[in-house]
Design a protein around this motif. Structure first.
Motif, PDB file in Angstrom:
ATOM      1  N   GLN A 170     -46.770  -5.846   4.873  1.00  0.00           N
ATOM      2  CA  GLN A 170     -46.703  -6.648   6.096  1.00  0.00           C
ATOM      3  C   GLN A 170     -47.461  -7.956   5.961  1.00  0.00           C
ATOM      4  N   PHE A 171     -48.568  -7.924   5.233  1.00  0.00           N
ATOM      5  CA  PHE A 171     -49.419  -9.112   5.145  1.00  0.00           C
ATOM      6  C   PHE A 171     -49.505  -9.624   3.717  1.00  0.00           C
ATOM      7  N   ALA A 194     -41.612  -4.243   0.995  1.00  0.00           N
ATOM      8  CA  ALA A 194     -41.383  -5.679   0.767  1.00  0.00           C
ATOM      9  C   ALA A 194     -40.596  -5.967  -0.495  1.00  0.00           C
ATOM     10  N   THR A 195     -40.592  -5.040  -1.451  1.00  0.00           N
ATOM     11  CA  THR A 195     -39.971  -5.291  -2.748  1.00  0.00           C
ATOM     12  C   THR A 195     -39.015  -4.167  -3.094  1.00  0.00           C
ATOM     13  N   LEU A 196     -38.182  -4.407  -4.113  1.00  0.00           N
ATOM     14  CA  LEU A 196     -37.283  -3.374  -4.602  1.00  0.00           C
ATOM     15  C   LEU A 196     -38.070  -2.171  -5.118  1.00  0.00           C
ATOM     16  N   GLN A 223     -37.552   1.684  -4.000  1.00  0.00           N
ATOM     17  CA  GLN A 223     -37.265   2.744  -4.967  1.00  0.00           C
ATOM     18  C   GLN A 223     -38.277   3.876  -4.857  1.00  0.00           C
ATOM     19  N   GLU A 224     -39.539   3.537  -4.609  1.00  0.00           N
ATOM     20  CA  GLU A 224     -40.542   4.569  -4.391  1.00  0.00           C
ATOM     21  C   GLU A 224     -40.212   5.369  -3.131  1.00  0.00           C
ATOM     22  N   ALA A 258     -35.808  -6.095   0.548  1.00  0.00           N
ATOM     23  CA  ALA A 258     -36.177  -4.702   0.811  1.00  0.00           C
ATOM     24  C   ALA A 258     -35.238  -4.058   1.824  1.00  0.00           C
ATOM     25  N   ALA A 259     -34.876  -4.781   2.870  1.00  0.00           N
ATOM     26  CA  ALA A 259     -33.985  -4.231   3.888  1.00  0.00           C
ATOM     27  C   ALA A 259     -32.600  -3.947   3.311  1.00  0.00           C
TER      28      ALA A 259
END
Length: 381
Positions: free
Chosen positions: A175-176, A236-238, A242-243, A260-261
């Motif tokens: 988020q930040f 925020a990331t791929l 995946q995690e 990410a979405a």
């Protein structure tokens, strides 16, 4: 509860269309859906207003404001729960997952002290049949907090717990990702000066490094063993996505980037964003806007988060924006989609055989105004 209710002359919004029609409700269930008007004398004429499925809210911390209506003021838990419940129902929400925060990064916060009070208040009022909405529990686990796993183990077997999310609000990620936004948000929220903020950041980073990965994995393992629905938070990331997929998450709460979405949606996670994000026109944290995700058709669920009345308003606004969401699809983001994501397949849609959780609403100059609410055919507003 009346044995039988007929609602007629309603602008019915079903899963795939709008039509002028009538509903027959019996024993808390929708037993008949017809196009056209009922001519029976006992039918209630809704005057061509909207008839919508009751809203399903997966993530709201609205109860907290009634436990602490002012700084330093503690309110009796049962009274706070009843006041919260009244606001929830008046917003058209018939099923609500009240979010209890496990782990508090606020240096002056009282969330941990209030945790048991909130839980007791919900359990007692629910058992006594005093609540008008159907209340479930959503445990929000701040995995960077030293006590989170211990507290989670103490609470997870409470029968009302049906959804768990894992999150890490340490600066520099999720988020930040932008530290200046982190500083702006928490200095304002907690009234910290520069030196206190520096100390706060150092502590949060250290806790994240020490606790987050191990506690996240342990909580996920416990949830999988018990069959509880799981949600990621602020991916925020791929790699984050995946995690989340590897952990068996069903919901991606508040992804902060389009990447990410999009990945979450493609891999089967239901993408949840804040309804206030739609109403206000953007994220208060400077992340991706919910409307932007809708334009890419990867927005699945809306949550009122901190403002219950935003939920229905955002759905109507979503249907008016330049995207692929007509009104039935927009309403599904606040009814059918959250219900299914949480494993509740008996509600969230106007369809024969489902619960008669319903909203009668009007729209005036773009503002949704709720007239009546039914939960299992029992009028609760």
């Amino acid at each position: 509860m009346p044995a039988e209710i007929i609602l007629s002359n309603a602008r019915v919004v079903s899963a795939d269309r709008e039509f002028l029609g009538s509903l027959l409700l019996r024993d808390g269930v929708i037993v008949q859906v017809d196009e056209g008007l009922s001519h029976l004398a006992r039918a209630q004429d809704l005057g061509g207003d909207y008839l919508l499925p009751g809203l399903v809210e997966l993530h709201t911390d609205n109860l907290e404001k009634y436990l602490s209506p002012r700084p330093g003021v503690d309110w009796p838990a049962a009274s706070a729960v009843l006041t919260h419940d009244a606001q929830i129902v008046s917003a058209g929400i018939t099923t609500v997952f009240d979010a209890l925060s496990i782990g508090d990064i606020n240096p002056q916060g009282r969330r941990l002290q209030q945790l048991q009070l909130m839980l007791d208040g919900l359990v007692q009022t629910s058992a006594a049949g005093l609540l008008r909405a159907d209340h479930r529990l959503h445990l929000r686990c701040e995995v960077s907090h030293p006590q989170t796993l211990q507290l989670f183990r103490e609470l997870v077997d409470e029968p009302l717990v049906q959804l768990v999310s894992v999150m890490d609000h340490a600066p520099g990620q999720r988020q930040f990702a932008k530290e200046e936004k982190y500083r702006e948000y928490y200095m304002g929220k907690y009234q910290l000066n520069d030196a206190q903020m520096d100390e706060f950041i150092t502590e949060q980073l250290a806790n994240s490094r020490q606790y987050s990965d191990a506690q996240r994995a342990a909580i996920v393992d416990i949830c999988q063993t018990r069959g509880l629905a799981l949600a990621s938070h602020d991916d925020a990331t791929l790699a984050h996505v995946q995690e989340s997929v590897s952990f068996g998450m069903a919901i991606a709460e508040f992804p902060t980037t389009l990447e990410a979405a999009t990945a979450s949606h493609a891999l089967g996670l239901k993408v949840l964003m804040g309804a206030p994000n739609i109403v206000r026109g953007g994220s208060h944290s400077g992340n991706i806007a919910a409307a932007e995700l809708a334009r890419h058709e990867v927005l699945d669920i809306l949550s009122s988060d901190y403002y219950p009345a935003s939920l229905l308003q955002a759905a109507f606004m979503l249907a008016e924006q330049d995207n692929g969401y007509d009104l039935p699809r927009a309403i599904a983001t606040v009814s059918r989609s959250p219900a299914q994501a949480a494993g509740l397949h008996d509600r969230g849609e106007i369809r024969v055989g489902l619960r008669a959780d319903l909203i009668h609403a009007q729209v005036h100059s773009g503002q949704a105004v709720i007239q009546q609410v039914w939960r299992q055919a029992n009028r609760v507003f």
